[in-house]
Design a protein around this motif. Sequence first.
Motif, mmCIF file in Angstrom:
data_model
loop_
_atom_site.group_PDB
_atom_site.id
_atom_site.type_symbol
_atom_site.label_atom_id
_atom_site.label_comp_id
_atom_site.label_asym_id
_atom_site.label_seq_id
_atom_site.Cartn_x
_atom_site.Cartn_y
_atom_site.Cartn_z
ATOM 1 N N ALA A 148 -19.037 51.366 13.566
ATOM 2 C CA ALA A 148 -19.266 49.924 13.395
ATOM 3 C C ALA A 148 -17.969 49.118 13.506
ATOM 4 O O ALA A 148 -17.961 47.911 13.278
ATOM 5 C CB ALA A 148 -19.931 49.670 12.040
ATOM 6 N N LYS B 94 -26.697 53.810 4.628
ATOM 7 C CA LYS B 94 -26.748 52.337 4.696
ATOM 8 C C LYS B 94 -25.378 51.729 4.412
ATOM 9 O O LYS B 94 -25.259 50.539 4.132
ATOM 10 C CB LYS B 94 -27.771 51.818 3.676
ATOM 11 C CG LYS B 94 -29.182 52.348 3.929
ATOM 12 C CD LYS B 94 -30.152 51.911 2.826
ATOM 13 C CE LYS B 94 -31.508 52.565 3.025
ATOM 14 N NZ LYS B 94 -32.222 52.752 1.759
ATOM 15 N N VAL C 271 -22.754 50.820 6.098
ATOM 16 C CA VAL C 271 -22.248 49.688 6.895
ATOM 17 C C VAL C 271 -22.889 48.388 6.407
ATOM 18 O O VAL C 271 -22.199 47.383 6.168
ATOM 19 C CB VAL C 271 -22.523 49.919 8.405
ATOM 20 C CG1 VAL C 271 -22.179 48.674 9.212
ATOM 21 C CG2 VAL C 271 -21.715 51.121 8.902
ATOM 22 N N ASP C 272 -24.181 48.426 6.184
ATOM 23 C CA ASP C 272 -24.915 47.263 5.676
ATOM 24 C C ASP C 272 -24.385 46.860 4.292
ATOM 25 O O ASP C 272 -24.206 45.672 4.000
ATOM 26 C CB ASP C 272 -26.412 47.616 5.600
ATOM 27 C CG ASP C 272 -27.224 46.511 4.947
ATOM 28 O OD1 ASP C 272 -27.192 45.381 5.473
ATOM 29 O OD2 ASP C 272 -27.865 46.768 3.902
ATOM 30 N N GLU D 212 -21.069 45.128 4.661
ATOM 31 C CA GLU D 212 -21.269 43.778 5.229
ATOM 32 C C GLU D 212 -21.761 42.814 4.159
ATOM 33 O O GLU D 212 -21.321 41.659 4.095
ATOM 34 C CB GLU D 212 -22.247 43.837 6.417
ATOM 35 C CG GLU D 212 -21.561 44.357 7.676
ATOM 36 C CD GLU D 212 -22.523 44.717 8.802
ATOM 37 O OE1 GLU D 212 -23.756 44.526 8.645
ATOM 38 O OE2 GLU D 212 -22.031 45.197 9.857
ATOM 39 N N ARG D 213 -22.662 43.277 3.313
ATOM 40 C CA ARG D 213 -23.184 42.403 2.245
ATOM 41 C C ARG D 213 -22.087 42.068 1.231
ATOM 42 O O ARG D 213 -22.000 40.945 0.742
ATOM 43 C CB ARG D 213 -24.377 43.066 1.557
ATOM 44 C CG ARG D 213 -25.643 43.001 2.417
ATOM 45 C CD ARG D 213 -26.692 44.013 2.005
ATOM 46 N NE ARG D 213 -27.194 43.816 0.658
ATOM 47 C CZ ARG D 213 -27.947 44.711 0.001
ATOM 48 N NH1 ARG D 213 -28.281 45.849 0.591
ATOM 49 N NH2 ARG D 213 -28.363 44.466 -1.212
ATOM 50 N N GLN E 75 -27.420 49.777 -4.167
ATOM 51 C CA GLN E 75 -28.332 50.347 -3.176
ATOM 52 C C GLN E 75 -28.682 51.768 -3.611
ATOM 53 O O GLN E 75 -28.004 52.723 -3.257
ATOM 54 C CB GLN E 75 -27.631 50.349 -1.803
ATOM 55 C CG GLN E 75 -28.458 50.927 -0.683
ATOM 56 C CD GLN E 75 -29.613 50.034 -0.307
ATOM 57 O OE1 GLN E 75 -29.432 48.865 0.017
ATOM 58 N NE2 GLN E 75 -30.823 50.567 -0.376
#
Length: 441
Positions: free
Chosen positions: A31, A106, A108-109, A112-113, A122
């Motif tokens: 990413a 998850k 990368v997500d 980003e958040r 998470q």
Amino acid sequence: MGEKPTIAISHLGCEKNRIDTEHMLGLLVEAGYGVDTNEELADYVIVNTCSFIEAARQESVRTLVELAESDKKIVITGCMAQHFQEQLLEELPEAVALVGTGDYHKIVDVIERVEQGERVKQVSLEPTYIADETTPRYRTTTEGVAYLRVAEGCDYRCAFCIIPHLRGNQRSRTIESIVAEAEQLASQGVQEIILISQITTNYGLDIYGKPKLTELLRALGKVDVPWIRMHYAYPTGLTPDVIAAIKETPNVLPYLDLPLQHSHPDILRAMNRPWQGRVNDGIIERIKTALPNAVLRTTFIVGFPGETQEHFEHLLEFVQKHEFDHVGVFTFSPEAETPAYTLANQLPQAVMDERWHQLMALQEPIAGKKNQQEIGKIVDVLIEQENPQTGKLIGRSGRFSPEVDGQVYVVGEAKLGTIVPVAIHGADTYDLYGQVVTSQN
């Protein structure tokens, strides 16, 4: 376009955790994030924690606290994140995110958040995810070695173990998926693939309706890699078919890591491993007959609640009788969410420590004798390190698994990450000493 932050990972715990670490790094690199091995220079530090026993948790907490004091943005992942989600977020305000054992894909997500200003939690209640050969991976082990996960989670419910609570039930990958990943690793120059799961002998039971380790080993026999090693073979799963596959597949090392935990049927029953008590002696004899050159490693827990002196002496006799090549010994660690935590007759730490010393002292001369038997042989050694000061090489023969067994100290010249013939001329309790055999000799 703004520069993406750099990320370092602090890795704790077992090789299953290491694979999660490598997949998180792989996904982040893909990413466009920079990966830094230096935690001080990175913007974020992902701490992949272990929660198996109290000592592991203490190490995880120490690491987290040190990083928190250095004003790092901390992302907590792994078993401890799954185990103590609320407490960790409450006690470590520096933690910007917390990711469970079934959610590391998850990552990368999550980052980003966090970059958007969110504090992310998470964590799936029941982990169900398992990475496969299509998941990017950034390898962190020494040259020449890679771990390959064949299944995740566990269906057993041993009284002392919290793993199923943290990692979920067993979920196996398909044979095709495992072979595809093994081929990728072989093409990267890997010399040794170590197959791991909680119970490798139960591999495939959940997806095929019966264990398929035999078929898996034979399929991996076609992959161009010199060594394949299995971790965690339950003795009951070492059927004649599996033993035949080990014997007839040239690149499968006859190295068996049998996590026996104890020998006495009473203690095995208390550990919720009643199926094991009836089979120990006979099965070990059967393995030795079928695989005369097998290297046997095992682990035992001393001081399990209710372990009497008589139970312990049964274990001493068992170890004396079977002469395992390698033995790891742990003192019982009471884990809050396990049945063993509330059992009566918990033993004082002093008694457990004394039993630990006794068992280790019994095993030492056995391990030493096994190593002495290697003197005079020429054995294949995978070269893994070079001491820059002395030029001496360090590696392992097929008898030694990384980090848990001994090493071979080698004189001579060889490239890192290659397997070379070594003439063994010395041995001590845990290590061997030898010289590279050159073709002129």
